[in-house]
Design a protein around this motif. Structure first.
Motif, mmCIF file in Angstrom:
data_model
loop_
_atom_site.group_PDB
_atom_site.id
_atom_site.type_symbol
_atom_site.label_atom_id
_atom_site.label_comp_id
_atom_site.label_asym_id
_atom_site.label_seq_id
_atom_site.Cartn_x
_atom_site.Cartn_y
_atom_site.Cartn_z
ATOM 1 N N LEU A 160 1.010 -1.272 -0.098
ATOM 2 C CA LEU A 160 -0.037 -0.060 0.024
ATOM 3 C C LEU A 160 0.842 1.338 0.087
ATOM 4 O O LEU A 160 1.404 1.429 1.072
ATOM 5 N N ILE A 161 0.677 1.970 -0.911
ATOM 6 C CA ILE A 161 1.592 3.157 -1.092
ATOM 7 C C ILE A 161 1.142 4.417 -1.563
ATOM 8 O O ILE A 161 -0.262 4.564 -2.204
ATOM 9 N N HIS A 162 1.758 5.458 -1.586
ATOM 10 C CA HIS A 162 1.227 6.876 -2.489
ATOM 11 C C HIS A 162 2.052 6.658 -3.699
ATOM 12 O O HIS A 162 3.024 6.461 -3.762
ATOM 13 N N MET A 163 1.286 7.002 -4.748
ATOM 14 C CA MET A 163 2.059 6.999 -6.073
ATOM 15 C C MET A 163 3.308 8.013 -6.168
ATOM 16 O O MET A 163 4.075 7.925 -6.874
ATOM 17 N N ASN A 164 3.354 8.782 -5.011
ATOM 18 C CA ASN A 164 4.607 9.625 -5.280
ATOM 19 C C ASN A 164 5.634 8.875 -5.235
ATOM 20 O O ASN A 164 7.077 9.052 -5.356
ATOM 21 N N GLN A 220 15.395 7.030 -0.729
ATOM 22 C CA GLN A 220 15.156 6.429 0.709
ATOM 23 C C GLN A 220 14.033 7.247 1.431
ATOM 24 O O GLN A 220 12.959 6.825 1.759
ATOM 25 N N ASP A 221 13.915 8.416 1.380
ATOM 26 C CA ASP A 221 13.099 9.485 1.943
ATOM 27 C C ASP A 221 11.932 9.303 1.215
ATOM 28 O O ASP A 221 10.677 9.359 1.783
ATOM 29 N N ALA A 222 11.924 9.252 -0.023
ATOM 30 C CA ALA A 222 10.811 9.186 -0.818
ATOM 31 C C ALA A 222 9.850 7.614 -0.543
ATOM 32 O O ALA A 222 8.677 7.568 -0.445
ATOM 33 N N PHE A 223 10.674 6.723 -0.246
ATOM 34 C CA PHE A 223 10.186 5.561 -0.175
ATOM 35 C C PHE A 223 9.287 5.584 1.481
ATOM 36 O O PHE A 223 8.071 5.098 1.573
ATOM 37 N N VAL A 224 10.149 5.997 2.379
ATOM 38 C CA VAL A 224 9.702 6.097 3.675
ATOM 39 C C VAL A 224 8.258 6.879 3.837
ATOM 40 O O VAL A 224 7.380 6.459 4.355
ATOM 41 N N ASN A 225 8.390 8.071 2.998
ATOM 42 C CA ASN A 225 7.370 8.945 3.377
ATOM 43 C C ASN A 225 5.972 8.403 2.471
ATOM 44 O O ASN A 225 5.028 9.085 2.437
ATOM 45 N N ASN A 226 6.045 7.397 1.756
ATOM 46 C CA ASN A 226 5.119 7.138 0.800
ATOM 47 C C ASN A 226 4.912 5.540 0.871
ATOM 48 O O ASN A 226 3.772 5.111 0.016
ATOM 49 N N TYR A 227 5.243 4.455 2.023
ATOM 50 C CA TYR A 227 4.866 3.343 2.294
ATOM 51 C C TYR A 227 4.196 3.014 3.262
ATOM 52 O O TYR A 227 4.719 3.578 4.537
ATOM 53 N N TYR A 228 3.101 2.289 3.286
ATOM 54 C CA TYR A 228 2.094 2.300 4.359
ATOM 55 C C TYR A 228 1.900 0.723 4.506
ATOM 56 O O TYR A 228 0.654 0.231 5.238
#
Length: 314
Positions: free
Chosen positions: A229-233, A298-306
């Motif tokens: 479950l992610i944000h498409m960002n 890594q920041d983009a992954f952390v901020n968009n991975y649920y």
């Protein structure tokens, strides 16, 4: 969730010399564990195709649907919600088709013929408004390549048949967004309903980021899967061989909307942080394509991975 342009690294074949690299890029490709036979499923579709009845869906063509169903049985990854926002149903069906093709074939044929079919213990009976809707008129409202008739039917029927009270009814329109939303607990229930999986674990949360430790704890052994479950960002900031992983997915900077997940993808290999912890590498499936060896800051992954919904086939 419109369909992006896949990276040119998306391929369905590899040479013997590339076998190890292919395996590490796409571990799921070697996992062919099933509970039923694709050849038997294909025969079920042949019987369906030979039926001369019109079926329940007035705007769909039996021969067209039958041909597409055979394609899906042969290659479940070709399933594509395209301009629809139905990534939740797509995540379910891609996995179910691959694990139990005969049950899927029976479901799809029955759904076309009667407008009412079952995914294991889950009755899928869409309302008459959707069954009677004009496919061509509705899909023309979306931008980009429209979904195939069979994909539109199975994905839309599931979403329409099981909506909570606060959701508008899914009516087959690509412009619908809230009506298309699938909560992780719903996806978990759908996987459980198939009766195929010995365990389904809901490790996703609509409001809480899951973090790198959770992502790297996911292993993909035989008979296992993980739907992230992610944000498409996350995809918007990903690259493959230094190029955008998906050209048609742009960064969403809309306040509040970018604070919640909006997409499901299948994980195809295990998540691997770089040695310097600046990037994360992973491969995913979505929109009918395999995006192999995506590199994400890594920041983009952390901020968009649920988190993830995980399945286990015993």
């Amino acid at each position: 969730m419109s369909s992006p342009t896949p990276s040119p690294t998306d391929t369905n074949f590899f040479t013997d010399a590339d076998q190890l690299d292919r395996y590490t890029s796409d571990m799921r490709a070697s996992d062919t564990k099933k509970v039923s036979d694709a050849a038997t499923a294909s025969q079920t579709i042949d019987t369906f195709a030979a039926n001369t009845d019109a079926g329940a869906w007035s705007s769909l063509d039996r021969a067209t649907v039958a041909a597409r169903l055979k394609d899906l049985i042969s290659d479940p990854r070709s399933l594509n919600q395209a301009t629809l926002n139905l990534c939740g149903p797509a995540a379910l069906f891609m996995e179910w088709i691959g694990r139990d093709p005969e049950a899927f074939a029976t479901f799809a044929a029955t759904l076309f013929d009667t407008g009412d079919a079952s995914i294991g213990s889950l009755d899928v009976k869409p309302d008459q408004e959707l069954v009677s809707a004009d496919y061509n008129t509705l899909v023309s409202k979306g931008s980009g390549t429209p979904p195939a008739q069979a994909d539109w039917m199975i994905l839309g029927a599931l979403r329409n048949a099981h909506q909570v009270f606060w959701q508008p009814s899914w009516a087959g329109d690509p412009k619908q967004e809230l009506a298309a939303l699938t909560r992780p607990e719903e996806l978990t229930d759908w996987f459980n309903a198939t009766g195929v999986f010995t365990k389904v674990s809901n490790e996703a949360n609509w409001a809480t980021l899951a973090g790198i430790p959770h992502a790297t704890s996911i292993t993909l052994g035989e008979g296992t899967s993980a739907v992230l479950l992610i944000h498409m960002n996350l995809i918007a900031q990903a690259t493959i061989d230094g190029k955008p992983a998906a050209e048609n997915v742009g960064q969403d900077n809309t306040f509040l909307l970018n604070q919640f997940p909006n997409h499901y993808v299948h994980l195809l290999n295990e998540v691997t942080p770089s040695i310097d912890n600046k990037t994360v590498q992973l491969s995913i499936w979505s929109w009918g394509h395999s995006f192999l060896n995506m590199v994400v800051p890594q920041d983009a992954f952390v901020n968009n991975y649920y988190g993830a919904v995980r399945t286990y086939l015993g």
